[in-house]
Each structure stands twice: as structure tokens, then as C-alpha cells.
Design a protein around this motif. Structure first.
Motif, PDB file in Angstrom:
ATOM      1  N   VAL A 259       0.841  -1.204   0.000  1.00 21.67           N
ATOM      2  CA  VAL A 259       0.000   0.000   0.000  1.00 21.67           C
ATOM      3  C   VAL A 259       0.879   1.258   0.000  1.00 21.67           C
ATOM      4  CG1 VAL A 259      -1.675   1.339   1.327  1.00 21.67           C
ATOM      5  CG2 VAL A 259      -1.956  -1.135   1.108  1.00 21.67           C
ATOM      6  N   VAL A 260       1.901   1.265   0.860  1.00 26.21           N
ATOM      7  CA  VAL A 260       2.827   2.404   0.885  1.00 26.21           C
ATOM      8  C   VAL A 260       3.523   2.549  -0.465  1.00 26.21           C
ATOM      9  CG1 VAL A 260       4.963   3.284   1.917  1.00 26.21           C
ATOM     10  CG2 VAL A 260       3.198   2.306   3.380  1.00 26.21           C
ATOM     11  N   GLY A 261       3.915   1.412  -1.039  1.00 28.61           N
ATOM     12  CA  GLY A 261       4.562   1.445  -2.356  1.00 28.61           C
ATOM     13  C   GLY A 261       3.651   1.995  -3.438  1.00 28.61           C
ATOM     14  N   GLU A 262       2.358   1.658  -3.378  1.00 31.44           N
ATOM     15  CA  GLU A 262       1.411   2.187  -4.359  1.00 31.44           C
ATOM     16  C   GLU A 262       1.287   3.697  -4.237  1.00 31.44           C
ATOM     17  OE1 GLU A 262      -1.704  -1.481  -5.196  1.00 31.44           O
ATOM     18  OE2 GLU A 262      -2.166  -0.031  -3.620  1.00 31.44           O
ATOM     19  N   ILE A 263       1.208   4.195  -3.006  1.00 37.83           N
ATOM     20  CA  ILE A 263       1.102   5.644  -2.803  1.00 37.83           C
ATOM     21  C   ILE A 263       2.335   6.350  -3.349  1.00 37.83           C
ATOM     22  CG2 ILE A 263       0.975   7.476  -1.075  1.00 37.83           C
ATOM     23  CD1 ILE A 263      -0.605   5.486   0.692  1.00 37.83           C
ATOM     24  N   ILE A 264       3.516   5.827  -3.012  1.00 36.83           N
ATOM     25  CA  ILE A 264       4.766   6.437  -3.475  1.00 36.83           C
ATOM     26  C   ILE A 264       4.868   6.377  -4.995  1.00 36.83           C
ATOM     27  CG2 ILE A 264       7.281   6.216  -3.448  1.00 36.83           C
ATOM     28  CD1 ILE A 264       7.057   5.256  -0.564  1.00 36.83           C
ATOM     29  N   THR A 265       4.468   5.254  -5.579  1.00 35.73           N
ATOM     30  CA  THR A 265       4.522   5.103  -7.032  1.00 35.73           C
ATOM     31  C   THR A 265       3.612   6.102  -7.736  1.00 35.73           C
ATOM     32  OG1 THR A 265       5.039   2.744  -6.840  1.00 35.73           O
ATOM     33  CG2 THR A 265       4.163   3.505  -8.950  1.00 35.73           C
ATOM     34  N   LEU A 266       2.392   6.266  -7.220  1.00 38.71           N
ATOM     35  CA  LEU A 266       1.459   7.221  -7.821  1.00 38.71           C
ATOM     36  C   LEU A 266       2.008   8.647  -7.741  1.00 38.71           C
ATOM     37  CD1 LEU A 266      -1.902   5.804  -6.413  1.00 38.71           C
ATOM     38  CD2 LEU A 266      -1.106   5.693  -8.778  1.00 38.71           C
ATOM     39  N   LEU A 267       2.589   8.997  -6.596  1.00 34.28           N
ATOM     40  CA  LEU A 267       3.182  10.327  -6.448  1.00 34.28           C
ATOM     41  C   LEU A 267       4.375  10.503  -7.389  1.00 34.28           C
ATOM     42  CD1 LEU A 267       3.133  10.611  -2.536  1.00 34.28           C
ATOM     43  CD2 LEU A 267       1.613  11.786  -4.127  1.00 34.28           C
ATOM     44  N   PHE A 268       5.208   9.473  -7.482  1.00 37.33           N
ATOM     45  CA  PHE A 268       6.419   9.543  -8.300  1.00 37.33           C
ATOM     46  C   PHE A 268       6.081   9.669  -9.780  1.00 37.33           C
ATOM     47  CE2 PHE A 268       9.844   7.358 -10.656  1.00 37.33           C
ATOM     48  CZ  PHE A 268      10.903   8.197 -10.332  1.00 37.33           C
ATOM     49  N   VAL A 269       5.128   8.859 -10.251  1.00 36.91           N
ATOM     50  CA  VAL A 269       4.755   8.899 -11.674  1.00 36.91           C
ATOM     51  C   VAL A 269       4.140  10.250 -12.028  1.00 36.91           C
ATOM     52  CG1 VAL A 269       3.275   7.878 -13.442  1.00 36.91           C
ATOM     53  CG2 VAL A 269       4.489   6.415 -11.829  1.00 36.91           C
ATOM     54  N   ALA A 270       3.319  10.793 -11.117  1.00 44.28           N
ATOM     55  CA  ALA A 270       2.752  12.126 -11.358  1.00 44.28           C
ATOM     56  C   ALA A 270       3.869  13.161 -11.484  1.00 44.28           C
ATOM     57  CB  ALA A 270       1.792  12.502 -10.237  1.00 44.28           C
ATOM     58  N   GLY A 271       4.889  13.037 -10.624  1.00 43.64           N
ATOM     59  CA  GLY A 271       6.035  13.942 -10.710  1.00 43.64           C
ATOM     60  C   GLY A 271       6.790  13.798 -12.022  1.00 43.64           C
ATOM     61  N   LEU A 272       6.926  12.560 -12.510  1.00 51.05           N
ATOM     62  CA  LEU A 272       7.616  12.336 -13.781  1.00 51.05           C
ATOM     63  C   LEU A 272       6.876  12.990 -14.939  1.00 51.05           C
ATOM     64  CD1 LEU A 272       8.812   8.606 -13.644  1.00 51.05           C
ATOM     65  CD2 LEU A 272      10.186  10.682 -13.400  1.00 51.05           C
ATOM     66  N   PHE A 273       5.565  12.899 -14.921  1.00 54.07           N
ATOM     67  CA  PHE A 273       4.780  13.549 -15.974  1.00 54.07           C
ATOM     68  C   PHE A 273       5.037  15.048 -15.984  1.00 54.07           C
ATOM     69  CE2 PHE A 273       2.338   9.668 -16.455  1.00 54.07           C
ATOM     70  CZ  PHE A 273       1.962   9.719 -17.790  1.00 54.07           C
ATOM     71  N   TRP A 274       5.133  15.657 -14.799  1.00 52.22           N
ATOM     72  CA  TRP A 274       5.398  17.093 -14.757  1.00 52.22           C
ATOM     73  C   TRP A 274       6.804  17.405 -15.266  1.00 52.22           C
ATOM     74  CZ3 TRP A 274       3.652  21.687 -14.982  1.00 52.22           C
ATOM     75  CH2 TRP A 274       4.464  22.762 -14.639  1.00 52.22           C
ATOM     76  N   VAL A 275       7.790  16.589 -14.897  1.00 51.05           N
ATOM     77  CA  VAL A 275       9.171  16.820 -15.312  1.00 51.05           C
ATOM     78  C   VAL A 275       9.309  16.753 -16.835  1.00 51.05           C
ATOM     79  CG1 VAL A 275      11.507  15.863 -15.249  1.00 51.05           C
ATOM     80  CG2 VAL A 275      10.188  16.060 -13.141  1.00 51.05           C
ATOM     81  N   PHE A 276       8.641  15.775 -17.452  1.00 49.24           N
ATOM     82  CA  PHE A 276       8.830  15.555 -18.893  1.00 49.24           C
ATOM     83  C   PHE A 276       7.843  16.319 -19.774  1.00 49.24           C
ATOM     84  CE2 PHE A 276      10.953  11.779 -17.152  1.00 49.24           C
ATOM     85  CZ  PHE A 276      12.154  11.851 -17.834  1.00 49.24           C
ATOM     86  N   TRP A 277       6.655  16.629 -19.234  1.00 45.11           N
ATOM     87  CA  TRP A 277       5.638  17.280 -20.066  1.00 45.11           C
ATOM     88  C   TRP A 277       5.112  18.603 -19.513  1.00 45.11           C
ATOM     89  CZ3 TRP A 277       5.412  11.810 -19.793  1.00 45.11           C
ATOM     90  CH2 TRP A 277       5.636  11.170 -21.014  1.00 45.11           C
ATOM     91  N   GLY A 278       5.427  18.890 -18.267  1.00 43.62           N
ATOM     92  CA  GLY A 278       4.842  20.068 -17.633  1.00 43.62           C
ATOM     93  C   GLY A 278       5.287  21.391 -18.202  1.00 43.62           C
ATOM     94  N   LYS A 279       6.465  21.471 -18.788  1.00 42.86           N
ATOM     95  CA  LYS A 279       6.984  22.730 -19.292  1.00 42.86           C
ATOM     96  C   LYS A 279       6.757  22.913 -20.785  1.00 42.86           C
ATOM     97  CE  LYS A 279      10.553  22.833 -15.744  1.00 42.86           C
ATOM     98  NZ  LYS A 279      10.362  23.762 -14.831  1.00 42.86           N
ATOM     99  N   ARG A 280       6.026  21.981 -21.380  1.00 38.42           N
ATOM    100  CA  ARG A 280       5.706  22.155 -22.800  1.00 38.42           C
ATOM    101  C   ARG A 280       4.623  23.199 -22.982  1.00 38.42           C
ATOM    102  NH1 ARG A 280       5.843  16.140 -25.614  1.00 38.42           N
ATOM    103  NH2 ARG A 280       7.966  15.582 -24.942  1.00 38.42           N
ATOM    104  N   ASP A 281       4.412  23.569 -24.217  1.00 38.85           N
ATOM    105  CA  ASP A 281       3.391  24.569 -24.537  1.00 38.85           C
ATOM    106  C   ASP A 281       2.022  24.073 -24.060  1.00 38.85           C
ATOM    107  OD1 ASP A 281       1.896  26.612 -25.490  1.00 38.85           O
ATOM    108  OD2 ASP A 281       2.362  26.279 -27.609  1.00 38.85           O
ATOM    109  N   ALA A 282       1.340  24.867 -23.262  1.00 38.19           N
ATOM    110  CA  ALA A 282       0.064  24.458 -22.691  1.00 38.19           C
ATOM    111  C   ALA A 282      -1.099  24.697 -23.633  1.00 38.19           C
ATOM    112  CB  ALA A 282      -0.192  25.225 -21.383  1.00 38.19           C
ATOM    113  N   LEU A 283      -0.886  25.345 -24.740  1.00 40.44           N
ATOM    114  CA  LEU A 283      -1.977  25.704 -25.652  1.00 40.44           C
ATOM    115  C   LEU A 283      -2.212  24.596 -26.676  1.00 40.44           C
ATOM    116  CD1 LEU A 283      -1.092  29.444 -26.210  1.00 40.44           C
ATOM    117  CD2 LEU A 283      -2.663  28.441 -24.533  1.00 40.44           C
TER     118      LEU A 283
END
Length: 283
Positions: A259-283
Motif C-alpha cells: 500500500v505504501v509502495g502504491e502511494i509512493i509510485t502514484l506520487l512519483f509517476v505524477a512527478g515524472l509527468f510534470w518533469v517531462f511534459w509540464g513545461k511544454r506549450d500548454a496551448l
């Protein structure tokens, strides 16, 4: 930053979809309490004085929705991952579509904006998960005393076995057990909704955004329930988010580290999405 967070929290908790999700969740909570309470209240059963009778079997904790194994309780936890993303996880995709994000980025940085939105999504999802369960327990407490459950009730009234997460709390300090599972559900649902929010960085269609991850959860549950049978002679463990939200697991016992691993994984993957796609053009 504080102003942006305040605005996002207001938008998350004051929109109609949050009310819809909360009403549906509370309907499940009230319905499960009524299905347990009404037959017991109007029952004409009188305990046989010649046989040993456990008064703890009528504890409100034994009937709490998280340890309830009736079909309506199971259905609640089956739809809960979908309910918790309804309030606000779609907001980034919606605001990008109508052009609001371009205006927001001129007033606050992208990182601050996304963080504020993530916090609002996390908290609103956690509230939708926890409040119906609180309502369910309060309603049950109006009809049944808060006896500390007995371990002798495990096979008949409260399917919380010794391997279950927090089982020692359930049979010694049930309110602490309730608090523990409230925390688990709050964190799991919050992290899950946060991941769906992060997916909106690459998924623009709101229907696909909300339904595709849920279908992926169903696929994980199907594989989890069948792979250990296929392998054979392997002790199964619970990976399904649906089952880990529920205090009484229907097949494999939950593991706290998973359960702890699932929580950490969900947080980590969300962070990865921001790192790789968050700074792209939002339009």
C-alpha cells in the motif's frame, strides 16, 4: 502562491461535480448503514440464554462499510477511484481547452500553478473518499453501541483477519483502526486523482482522461485475481487499488508495504509527468 492555492481549493470544493461525487458517495454510506441497521432494529431474534452470545457482534465497528462484505459495500469501493477523480482531476484539461491556463501563466509560474492544482485535486479526492465512510460509521453508531470487536467474531461478523493491515488495532482500539483506514483511503485516492491530473498534461480529451485510467485499474485487478491461480503454489498478494481501499479484502490479504509502495509510485509517476511534459506549450 498562497493566493493561487486558495483559488484552486475554492474551485475544487465549490464546483458542482464535487457535490455530485460527494452525494453519490454519501448515498452509498447511508444505504449500507440502512441495509445493516433496519433488519437488526426490527428483528425479533432473542438470544438463547443456554448458549453463549457475543454482544460485541452487534458493534457498529463490525458493520462499518470498510469491513462490510455486502454487495453494496463492495460496489462502493469499486467505483470509489472513479468518484474521487470526478470533482477536479479534469480541471487542467478543461482550463487548457478554454484558454484559461494561458492567462494563469501570466500571473503565476507554471510550477506554482500546477502544484496548487495538484493539492486541490488531492484534497478534494481524499474528502470524497473519507466523508461517506465517516457518515456511515456515525449512522451505525446511532443504532449500535461501540463495543470493541472480539477476535471470536472474525469468522462470522467482522472479516478482519490477523494478517490484515491494522488487525491488532481493530480488536483493541477500533477507532484507531478506523483512523488508519481513513488515512490509507485519503492518501490512495488523493494520489490516484493526482496521477489522473498529471495525465491531463498529455491527454486532452476529458472523457478518456477519466475513464481510461479506471479501465487500467480494472485490468490490474483482473490480472491480480487470476495470475496466482495460473502460476500455482504461490502465495498471492493484493495489488488492486479497489481492494486495498477496503479494510476487508475479498481475495488476497493486503500488505502494508505494498500500500505504501502504491502511494509512493502514484506520487512519483505524477512527478515524472510534470518533469517531462509540464513545461511544454500548454496551448
Amino acid at each position: 502562491m498562497i493566493t493561487c492555492l486558495r483559488i484552486e481549493l475554492s474551485k475544487a470544493f465549490r464546483n458542482g461535480w464535487y457535490a455530485v461525487a460527494l452525494v453519490i458517495g454519501c448515498a452509498f454510506g447511508l444505504g449500507c448503514a440502512a441495509l445493516y441497521a433496519i433488519p437488526s432494529v426490527f428483528s425479533t431474534f432473542v438470544p438463547n440464554p443456554d448458549k453463549f452470545y457475543h454482544p460485541t457482534s452487534q458493534s457498529c465497528f463490525n458493520a462499518w462499510i470498510s469491513v462490510d462484505t455486502t454487495s453494496w459495500a463492495l460496489l462502493f469501493y469499486q467505483v470509489l477511484p472513479l468518484l474521487c477523480v470526478i470533482p477536479y482531476a479534469w480541471s487542467f484539461a478543461s482550463e487548457r481547452k478554454d484558454g484559461y491556463i494561458s492567462h494563469a501563466y501570466t500571473r503565476v509560474g507554471r510550477g506554482e500553478y500546477f502544484f496548487a492544482k495538484y493539492v486541490a485535486v488531492f484534497l478534494s479526492a481524499g474528502a470524497v473518499a473519507v466523508l461517506p465512510q465517516v457518515l456511515n460509521l456515525v449512522m451505525l453508531a446511532c443504532f449500535f453501541p461501540g463495543y470493541v470487536p472480539s477476535i471470536q467474531d472474525a469468522n462470522y461478523y467482522a472479516p478482519v483477519f490477523w494478517q490484515s493491515i491494522g488487525s491488532i488495532l481493530f480488536y483493541n482500539a477500533p477507532l484507531a483502526y478506523v483512523a488508519l483506514y481513513m488515512l490509507i483511503d485519503f492518501l490512495l485516492c488523493g494520489a490516484w486523482a493526482g496521477l489522473v491530473l498529471a495525465l491531463s498534461l498529455v491527454v486532452r480529451n476529458r472523457v478518456i482522461l477519466l475513464t481510461a485510467p479506471y479501465l487500467a485499474l480494472l485490468a490490474v485487478q483482473f490480472v491480480n485475481e487470476n495470475i496466482f491461480f495460473a502460476i500455482g503454489k504461490v502465495r498471492g498478494f493484493q495489488l488492486s487499488l479497489f481492494e486495498n481501499l477496503h479494510g476487508s479484502c475479498s481475495m488476497y490479504i493486503q500488505n502494508g508495504w505494498i500500500v505504501v509502495g502504491e502511494i509512493i509510485t502514484l506520487l512519483f509517476v505524477a512527478g515524472l509527468f510534470w518533469v517531462f511534459w509540464g513545461k511544454r506549450d500548454a496551448l
